[in-house]
Design an enzyme around this catalytic site. Structure first.
Site, PDB file in Angstrom:
ATOM      1  N   TRP A 101       0.857  -1.182   0.000  1.00  0.00           N
ATOM      2  CA  TRP A 101       0.000   0.000   0.000  1.00  0.00           C
ATOM      3  C   TRP A 101       0.895   1.235   0.000  1.00  0.00           C
ATOM      4  CZ3 TRP A 101       0.829   3.393   3.971  1.00  0.00           C
ATOM      5  CH2 TRP A 101       1.402   2.907   5.153  1.00  0.00           C
ATOM      6  N   GLU A 144       7.512   7.744  14.155  1.00  0.00           N
ATOM      7  CA  GLU A 144       7.712   7.144  12.832  1.00  0.00           C
ATOM      8  C   GLU A 144       8.554   8.054  11.927  1.00  0.00           C
ATOM      9  OE1 GLU A 144       6.844   4.216  11.861  1.00  0.00           O
ATOM     10  OE2 GLU A 144       5.309   3.545  13.263  1.00  0.00           O
ATOM     11  N   GLU A 182       8.816   1.082   6.418  1.00  0.00           N
ATOM     12  CA  GLU A 182       8.482   1.940   7.552  1.00  0.00           C
ATOM     13  C   GLU A 182       8.285   3.398   7.128  1.00  0.00           C
ATOM     14  OE1 GLU A 182       8.335   1.490  11.012  1.00  0.00           O
ATOM     15  OE2 GLU A 182       8.384  -0.696  10.895  1.00  0.00           O
ATOM     16  N   HIS A 185       4.795   4.914   6.866  1.00  0.00           N
ATOM     17  CA  HIS A 185       3.960   5.128   8.046  1.00  0.00           C
ATOM     18  C   HIS A 185       3.877   6.605   8.428  1.00  0.00           C
ATOM     19  CE1 HIS A 185       5.072   0.740   9.349  1.00  0.00           C
ATOM     20  NE2 HIS A 185       4.401   0.801   8.215  1.00  0.00           N
ATOM     21  N   GLU A 235       9.334  -3.308  17.973  1.00  0.00           N
ATOM     22  CA  GLU A 235       8.307  -3.570  16.960  1.00  0.00           C
ATOM     23  C   GLU A 235       7.034  -4.083  17.613  1.00  0.00           C
ATOM     24  OE1 GLU A 235       8.320  -2.764  13.899  1.00  0.00           O
ATOM     25  OE2 GLU A 235      10.412  -2.337  13.492  1.00  0.00           O
ATOM     26  N   THR A 238       5.332  -0.939  19.106  1.00  0.00           N
ATOM     27  CA  THR A 238       4.687  -0.072  18.124  1.00  0.00           C
ATOM     28  C   THR A 238       3.452  -0.733  17.529  1.00  0.00           C
ATOM     29  OG1 THR A 238       6.239  -0.869  16.457  1.00  0.00           O
ATOM     30  CG2 THR A 238       6.797   1.172  17.544  1.00  0.00           C
ATOM     31  N   ASP A 267       1.907  -3.855   9.484  1.00  0.00           N
ATOM     32  CA  ASP A 267       3.319  -3.804   9.084  1.00  0.00           C
ATOM     33  C   ASP A 267       4.228  -4.050  10.277  1.00  0.00           C
ATOM     34  OD1 ASP A 267       2.941  -3.367   6.409  1.00  0.00           O
ATOM     35  OD2 ASP A 267       3.577  -1.271   6.419  1.00  0.00           O
ATOM     36  N   GLU A 268       3.920  -3.388  11.382  1.00  0.00           N
ATOM     37  CA  GLU A 268       4.752  -3.524  12.579  1.00  0.00           C
ATOM     38  C   GLU A 268       4.740  -4.966  13.083  1.00  0.00           C
ATOM     39  OE1 GLU A 268       6.612  -1.196  13.280  1.00  0.00           O
ATOM     40  OE2 GLU A 268       5.661   0.704  12.795  1.00  0.00           O
ATOM     41  N   HIS A 271       7.022  -6.997  10.878  1.00  0.00           N
ATOM     42  CA  HIS A 271       8.417  -6.703  11.194  1.00  0.00           C
ATOM     43  C   HIS A 271       8.817  -7.315  12.536  1.00  0.00           C
ATOM     44  CE1 HIS A 271       7.974  -2.913   8.469  1.00  0.00           C
ATOM     45  NE2 HIS A 271       8.134  -4.030   7.781  1.00  0.00           N
TER      46      HIS A 271
END
Length: 405
Positions: A101, A144, A182, A185, A235, A238, A267-268, A271
């Site tokens: 995205w 971020e 990242e 974000h 991670e 977050t 995403d976090e 990761h």
């Protein structure tokens, strides 16, 4: 890397809690040997490895004698030996750029004839967001936005440094691709908040600039073991923070913002899986070294990446932001203990056997921390809550409006 760990009112509270735990643990009659206390790496506290031309930090027992040097040559060699494993087990966790995205997907399209309608709809959705929620969201976004610091931080780990800035090794491919993922974000949250009109973007931008200038203090000491333990913790933190801002956005009627915070949290989480998988492998190939590193990072405390946050006015900005996040249940002292407990279970630390005497002591120390910290933090939280019941703070991010701490 999102907002939160080892840095603030929560940080101060956690530091107090851990100091108490350390003191009790070290003075316990059942503990005959004192665990090593790590000193920050400085030119004065470093030993120079002349063969490698590196400064390496030393850890010391309470009697002042050096116990070990981090990172050890063994650590570095193990990390380098895992390159093929990383290519097979870590790089697949990255998403192809064409399938990722982009911020544009979730923002009003300026080139569209419906842009004004989309913009007005965004402003309508954000109109009723509470000020304390905005403080939490801005704090997450600024964290971020300090991404240049985080890539530099990863490149301090011995054994994974990208000395060419375009190295094809799996570790370096991961670092650059992780940074690229990242990077979206902060871009997305920044633009969304800008279009909402609810925050003073100039003060937000000043805070970001100050934070990037200040950097961060993680006490990882160039150790890849310490570094990957730190990123595993961060991670997870977050992920929790963004997931909670997603939930609260939905409760406050902004479904679009809930989606945005949710995809960032996703995403976090991905990761986090990567970093915990790396440390899990370290526990497999070098259980003694991994346990000692985990204990060392818990003694030093995990500091939040944005703990040096400053807006040019409030010298206790991070502490205040963290206090609001604690009160709003976006990120709390309980979450810190939960993360520690989660990592202990994920890495099956309690089940590791055949450890050296020192590593066995570290194992017992680490496994006892979550329950002790939970009790201490609950007590400290109650005391802080009573103390701050009538205390408020004006935040420059929201045009100096006051928010209860």
């Amino acid at each position: 890397m999102a907002s939160v760990v080892l840095h603030s009112a929560i940080a101060a509270q956690i530091r107090l809690d851990i100091r108490v735990v350390h003191t009790r643990w070290r003075t316990s009659k059942s503990c005959k040997i004192v665990m090593a206390t790590a000193t920050p790496v400085t030119l004065r506290s470093c030993g120079r490895d002349t063969a490698q031309g590196r400064f390496l930090g030393n850890s010391f027992h309470s009697n002042g004698k050096a116990s070990r040097t981090w990172p050890s040559q063994q650590q570095i060699e193990i990390i380098r030996s895992l390159e093929s494993w990383a290519e097979e087990m870590i790089l697949p966790l990255l998403k192809p750029v064409e399938k990722c995205w982009q911020p544009h997907d979730y923002l009003p399209n300026f080139s569209s004839d419906t842009f004004m309608d989309e913009l007005l709809e965004l402003k309508r959705r954000t109109f009723h967001l509470p000020n304390d929620y905005l403080v939490c969201l801005v704090g997450d976004m600024i964290t971020e936005e300090a991404l240049p610091t985080y890539q530099s931080f990863l490149n301090t780990f011995e054994g994974v440094r990208d000395t060419t800035v375009a190295s094809p090794t799996p570790w370096n491919v991961w670092i650059r691709a992780w940074t690229a993922e990242e990077n979206r974000h902060g871009d997305l949250l920044n633009k969304y908040l800008y279009l909402s009109g609810r925050v003073d973007m100039r003060m937000v931008e000043k805070t970001t600039q100050y934070l990037v200038r200040s950097g961060m203090e993680t006490h990882v000491d160039s150790s890849p073991y310490n570094g990957f333990i730190y990123t595993s913790f961060q991670e997870r933190a977050t992920f929790i923070s963004h997931a909670n801002t997603a939930r609260f956005a939905k409760e406050h009627g902004d479904d679009k913002l809930a989606t945005i915070c949710g995809i960032i949290a996703s995403d976090e989480r991905r990761h986090e899986i990567a970093y915990t998988r790396i440390v899990g492998k370290l526990f497999e190939v070098d259980p003694n070294g991994a346990v000692l590193a985990f204990a060392e990072m818990m003694r030093k405390k995990i500091t939040m990446p944005a703990h040096l946050m400053f807006d040019g006015e409030n010298s206790s900005l991070f502490k205040d932001y963290a206090a609001v996040a604690q009160r709003c249940n976006v990120y709390t002292a309980k979450d810190y203990a939960d993360i520690m407990e989660h990592l202990i279970a994920t890495w099956k630390i309690e089940k590791i056997s055949a450890l050296s005497t020192e590593a066995l002591q570290a194992q017992q120390y680490v496994c006892s921390l979550p329950s002790r910290m939970r009790k201490l933090s609950e007590r400290a939280h109650d005391q802080e809550r009573v103390k701050a019941e009538r205390e408020s703070r004006a935040f420059s991010w929201i045009f100096h409006k006051s928010v209860k701490l």
